[in-house]
Design an enzyme around this catalytic site. Structure first.
Site, PDB file in Angstrom:
ATOM      1  N   ASP A 149       0.802  -1.227   0.000  1.00  0.00           N
ATOM      2  CA  ASP A 149       0.000   0.000   0.000  1.00  0.00           C
ATOM      3  C   ASP A 149       0.831   1.270   0.000  1.00  0.00           C
ATOM      4  OD1 ASP A 149      -2.493  -1.134  -0.103  1.00  0.00           O
ATOM      5  OD2 ASP A 149      -2.727  -1.259   2.060  1.00  0.00           O
ATOM      6  N   TYR A 402     -12.623  -1.526  -4.336  1.00  0.00           N
ATOM      7  CA  TYR A 402     -13.170  -0.314  -3.741  1.00  0.00           C
ATOM      8  C   TYR A 402     -14.275   0.258  -4.627  1.00  0.00           C
ATOM      9  CZ  TYR A 402      -9.472   0.319  -0.191  1.00  0.00           C
ATOM     10  OH  TYR A 402      -8.652   0.188   0.892  1.00  0.00           O
TER      11      TYR A 402
END
Length: 470
Positions: A149, A402
């Site tokens: 990330d 997402y």
């Protein structure tokens, strides 16, 4: 006429034609010079070419004349007014496709960035797709390990909506591994979070220039929405989290004007967890549907007023919309408390439509696959299970990820209401596919006055790539 006379006659005629041509050329030159002098244009024969460069805030004007270029720099015209954005949301009967970038399919042979967390935001003139790159390209050795990330190579960049995140059309926005962006009617504002986990910093850019910063106050991975922030009458609002992902953290609302922070307030939410809010303007307030990464499979709801007062709770509906989650039939719903005790989660969204709510969710209860949007009667205000409409966006045989919200401003649509729109990320690569990389593409949908048939607008890239076979 003898041969000599013929030759003399032909020669005389040719000489006469030659003299006439010379006279005509001389007259033509004289007339041209006189006309140019009378018009006062000098020798600037050609038209003006205007080129705009992404990395500047000016316009380059090049006037071309034969082999000479005159270059003049002029200020780029700026918008004069802030967007209002106090209109209500339009009522949506269904959601129609707005764009699809097909970035991973194109990236098998094109120069496309490895990305995650794409989102869309709109100005009065255009909508743009923002994304967090990994500082590498698909099908390249630097894509190895991009499942991570946070890294110093991650940057926020953008393209016009519908374009793939390619190196030729992308515009740099900010150094960031977490971000948000929005337009106030005059300029773009971006918030990019970067730095070490315990001392991260958020840099607020306005019009491409750093204007303000936010230092980590919890010293535990300062992070923000990964979707559009919200501007109302020139003031822009966004939500940030600092603290653990699996227990109580600290949450704040920020307010900025022209990129400078003019207000902030802590959100008191004991026992609840807020991350990655998906926000939109509605009737002069900011409404957010967020992610509870601690315990709840119902989504936190945050409504922000211009004075930074707020209400916070959970989506009341008796249908859970986070992932992972339990069976719909076993879920009761709560307006105030987290329910489900599943932990983890995924960024999602919802739209209030009066007392009803449109809410997106993965089709799978346990993994990020498939995607649907459902309308729940009275789901914003009551523990209702009355599902009155459903539209499939990605079937359950394909990966999603997402999702988040944005609106089309009235300046774009010429309507008296704000069109609700959403995007869905389609994650490919690690950990689900046999690759050395992780990236995503996206599909974008906008609300319309008609019902839209279900279908699957999935990613469609054939994996692995060549780099994965080495």
């Amino acid at each position: 006429m003898n041969p000599n006379q013929k030759i003399i006659a032909i020669g005389s005629a040719s000489l006469g034609i030659l003299i006439l041509n010379v006279i005509l050329h001389v007259v033509s030159i004289i007339v041209t010079v006189l006309v140019l002098n009378n018009n006062g244009t000098g020798l600037n024969c050609n038209g003006t070419i205007i080129r705009e460069y992404n990395e500047t805030v000016r316009v380059e004007r090049i006037t071309q004349w034969y082999n000479t270029n005159t270059i003049e720099y002029i200020e780029r015209p700026s918008n004069e007014y802030y967007m209002n954005n106090t209109e209500p949301l339009c009522e949506a009967q269904g959601f129609a496709p707005f764009s699809k970038d097909n970035g991973i399919r194109i990236g098998s042979r094109g120069h496309v960035f490895v990305i995650r967390e794409p989102f869309v935001s709109c100005s009065p003139l255009e909508c743009r797709t923002f994304f967090l790159t990994q500082g590498s390209l698909l099908n390249d050795k630097h894509s190895n390990g991009t499942v991570k990330d946070r890294s110093p190579y991650r940057t926020l960049m953008s393209v016009k909506v519908g374009q793939s995140p390619n190196v030729y059309q992308a515009r740099f926005e900010s150094v960031a591994w977490s971000a948000t962006a929005c337009h106030d009617g005059k300029k773009w504002m971006t918030v990019g979070v970067t730095g070490p986990d315990n001392q991260a910093v958020a840099v607020v850019n306005y019009g491409g220039v750093p204007v303000d910063i936010i230092n980590s106050w919890g010293r535990d991975i300062l992070r923000t929405q990964e979707s559009s922030c919200t501007c109302i009458k020139g003031d822009c609002y966004w939500v940030m989290t600092d603290g653990p992902a699996n227990r109580q953290a600290k949450y704040r609302i920020f307010k900025a004007k022209d990129g400078r922070i003019i207000g902030q307030t802590d959100i008191s939410f004991n026992g609840g967890h807020i991350e990655e809010c998906s926000c939109y303007p509605n009737e002069g307030k900011v409404e957010c549907v967020c992610r509870d990464n601690w315990t709840g499979t119902n989504r936190p709801i945050l409504v922000i007023s211009p004075d930074l007062s707020y209400t916070v709770g959970y989506l009341c509906a008796g249908i859970p919309t986070d992932t992972p989650r339990g069976e719909d039939s076993q879920f009761t719903g709560s307006c105030t408390s987290p329910l489900g005790n599943k932990g983890y989660g995924v960024k999602g969204f919802g739209f209030r439509q009066g007392n009803d709510v449109w809410a997106g969710r993965t089709i799978s209860r346990t993994s990020r696959s498939g995607f649907e949007i459902i309308k729940i009667r009275n789901g914003w205000t009551q523990n209702s299970k009355d599902q009155i409409r459903k539209q499939v966006i990605i079937d359950n045989l394909n990966w999603s990820g997402y999702s988040g919200s944005f609106t089309l401003p009235v300046e774009l649509t010429k309507k008296g209401c704000l069109v609700p729109c959403f995007w869905v990320e389609m994650i490919r690569g690690k950990p689900e596919d046999t690759t050395i990389w992780t990236s995503s593409s996206s599909i974008v949908m906008c609300g319309v006055d008609h019902k839209i048939a279900s279908w699957s607008w999935h990613d469609g890239a054939i994996l692995p790539f060549d780099i994965d076979k080495i």
